[in-house]
Design a protein around this motif. Structure first.
Motif, PDB file in Angstrom:
ATOM      1  N   LEU A  90       0.844  -1.188   0.000  1.00  0.00           N
ATOM      2  CA  LEU A  90       0.000   0.000   0.000  1.00  0.00           C
ATOM      3  C   LEU A  90       0.882   1.241   0.000  1.00  0.00           C
ATOM      4  O   LEU A  90       1.726   1.405   0.880  1.00  0.00           O
ATOM      5  CB  LEU A  90      -0.916   0.006   1.226  1.00  0.00           C
ATOM      6  CG  LEU A  90      -1.954   1.122   1.297  1.00  0.00           C
ATOM      7  CD1 LEU A  90      -3.043   0.915   0.236  1.00  0.00           C
ATOM      8  CD2 LEU A  90      -2.594   1.163   2.681  1.00  0.00           C
ATOM      9  N   SER A  91       0.692   2.094  -0.995  1.00  0.00           N
ATOM     10  CA  SER A  91       1.503   3.313  -1.051  1.00  0.00           C
ATOM     11  C   SER A  91       0.763   4.501  -0.451  1.00  0.00           C
ATOM     12  O   SER A  91       1.388   5.364   0.152  1.00  0.00           O
ATOM     13  CB  SER A  91       1.928   3.620  -2.489  1.00  0.00           C
ATOM     14  OG  SER A  91       0.784   3.848  -3.295  1.00  0.00           O
ATOM     15  N   THR A  92      -0.584   4.531  -0.609  1.00  0.00           N
ATOM     16  CA  THR A  92      -1.338   5.689  -0.132  1.00  0.00           C
ATOM     17  C   THR A  92      -2.676   5.283   0.453  1.00  0.00           C
ATOM     18  O   THR A  92      -3.453   4.571  -0.181  1.00  0.00           O
ATOM     19  CB  THR A  92      -1.607   6.682  -1.287  1.00  0.00           C
ATOM     20  OG1 THR A  92      -0.383   6.994  -1.928  1.00  0.00           O
ATOM     21  CG2 THR A  92      -2.244   7.959  -0.778  1.00  0.00           C
ATOM     22  N   MET A  93      -2.935   5.757   1.678  1.00  0.00           N
ATOM     23  CA  MET A  93      -4.256   5.653   2.303  1.00  0.00           C
ATOM     24  C   MET A  93      -4.778   7.087   2.384  1.00  0.00           C
ATOM     25  O   MET A  93      -4.165   7.934   3.035  1.00  0.00           O
ATOM     26  CB  MET A  93      -4.167   5.036   3.696  1.00  0.00           C
ATOM     27  CG  MET A  93      -5.452   5.144   4.516  1.00  0.00           C
ATOM     28  SD  MET A  93      -6.858   4.225   3.854  1.00  0.00           S
ATOM     29  CE  MET A  93      -6.511   2.589   4.452  1.00  0.00           C
ATOM     30  N   THR A  94      -5.884   7.340   1.690  1.00  0.00           N
ATOM     31  CA  THR A  94      -6.471   8.678   1.685  1.00  0.00           C
ATOM     32  C   THR A  94      -7.800   8.632   2.401  1.00  0.00           C
ATOM     33  O   THR A  94      -8.646   7.796   2.094  1.00  0.00           O
ATOM     34  CB  THR A  94      -6.673   9.185   0.241  1.00  0.00           C
ATOM     35  OG1 THR A  94      -5.421   9.128  -0.450  1.00  0.00           O
ATOM     36  CG2 THR A  94      -7.198  10.608   0.240  1.00  0.00           C
ATOM     37  N   ILE A  95      -7.980   9.529   3.357  1.00  0.00           N
ATOM     38  CA  ILE A  95      -9.218   9.618   4.126  1.00  0.00           C
ATOM     39  C   ILE A  95      -9.843  10.982   3.859  1.00  0.00           C
ATOM     40  O   ILE A  95      -9.225  12.014   4.135  1.00  0.00           O
ATOM     41  CB  ILE A  95      -8.965   9.476   5.647  1.00  0.00           C
ATOM     42  CG1 ILE A  95      -8.174   8.220   5.977  1.00  0.00           C
ATOM     43  CG2 ILE A  95     -10.278   9.578   6.415  1.00  0.00           C
ATOM     44  CD1 ILE A  95      -8.909   6.922   5.813  1.00  0.00           C
ATOM     45  N   HIS A  96     -11.049  10.990   3.297  1.00  0.00           N
ATOM     46  CA  HIS A  96     -11.837  12.210   3.134  1.00  0.00           C
ATOM     47  C   HIS A  96     -12.934  12.160   4.177  1.00  0.00           C
ATOM     48  O   HIS A  96     -13.822  11.300   4.110  1.00  0.00           O
ATOM     49  CB  HIS A  96     -12.467  12.300   1.735  1.00  0.00           C
ATOM     50  CG  HIS A  96     -11.493  12.573   0.653  1.00  0.00           C
ATOM     51  ND1 HIS A  96     -10.998  13.830   0.402  1.00  0.00           N
ATOM     52  CD2 HIS A  96     -10.909  11.752  -0.248  1.00  0.00           C
ATOM     53  CE1 HIS A  96     -10.146  13.767  -0.612  1.00  0.00           C
ATOM     54  NE2 HIS A  96     -10.080  12.518  -1.019  1.00  0.00           N
TER      55      HIS A  96
END
Length: 125
Positions: A90-96
């Motif tokens: 996993l390179s990016t975990m984005t939370i909106h």
């Protein structure tokens, strides 16, 4: 893969997370996951229990995860932590976060996720 959840008739989000893990178990080559949520206030929340088996896509394939509409519920944070802790690529975990939550709740959510052990970049909005 994009998953859309709406809670108009749902009382147990624990069942939602279990269903989602079942879907992920059957998606071994999944590399990009987006979760959209529409959650109303006052919904009963079950505690999500970490599964014993990690889906193959999470452990060895998932590269990006985007979580939209996050309200900082315990099960949401547990799921995000689970993905970050168990993914090797996993390179990016984005939370909106949901626009309906206040700054204090956003700060608590960011603090909790930032404290979680992870191997990826965490983007919080």
């Amino acid at each position: 893969m994009e998953l859309f959840f709406c809670n108009h008739n749902v009382r147990s989000w624990g069942r939602k997370w279990k269903w989602m893990l079942d879907v992920l178990q059957h998606s071994p080559k999944l590399q990009h996951l987006t979760i959209h949520q529409e959650i109303e206030n006052g919904i009963y929340e079950d505690i999500w229990h970490y599964p014993q088996n990690i889906p193959t896509c999470i452990s060895s394939q998932l590269r990006t995860c985007l979580f939209k509409g996050c309200k900082g519920m315990k099960s949401e944070l547990q799921f995000a932590e689970y993905v970050m802790q168990n993914s090797k690529v996993l390179s990016t975990m984005t939370i909106h976060s949901a626009c309906s939550i206040d700054l204090t709740a956003k700060h608590r959510m960011l603090k909790k996720l930032a404290e979680s052990p992870r191997r990826c970049k965490l983007i919080f909005d």
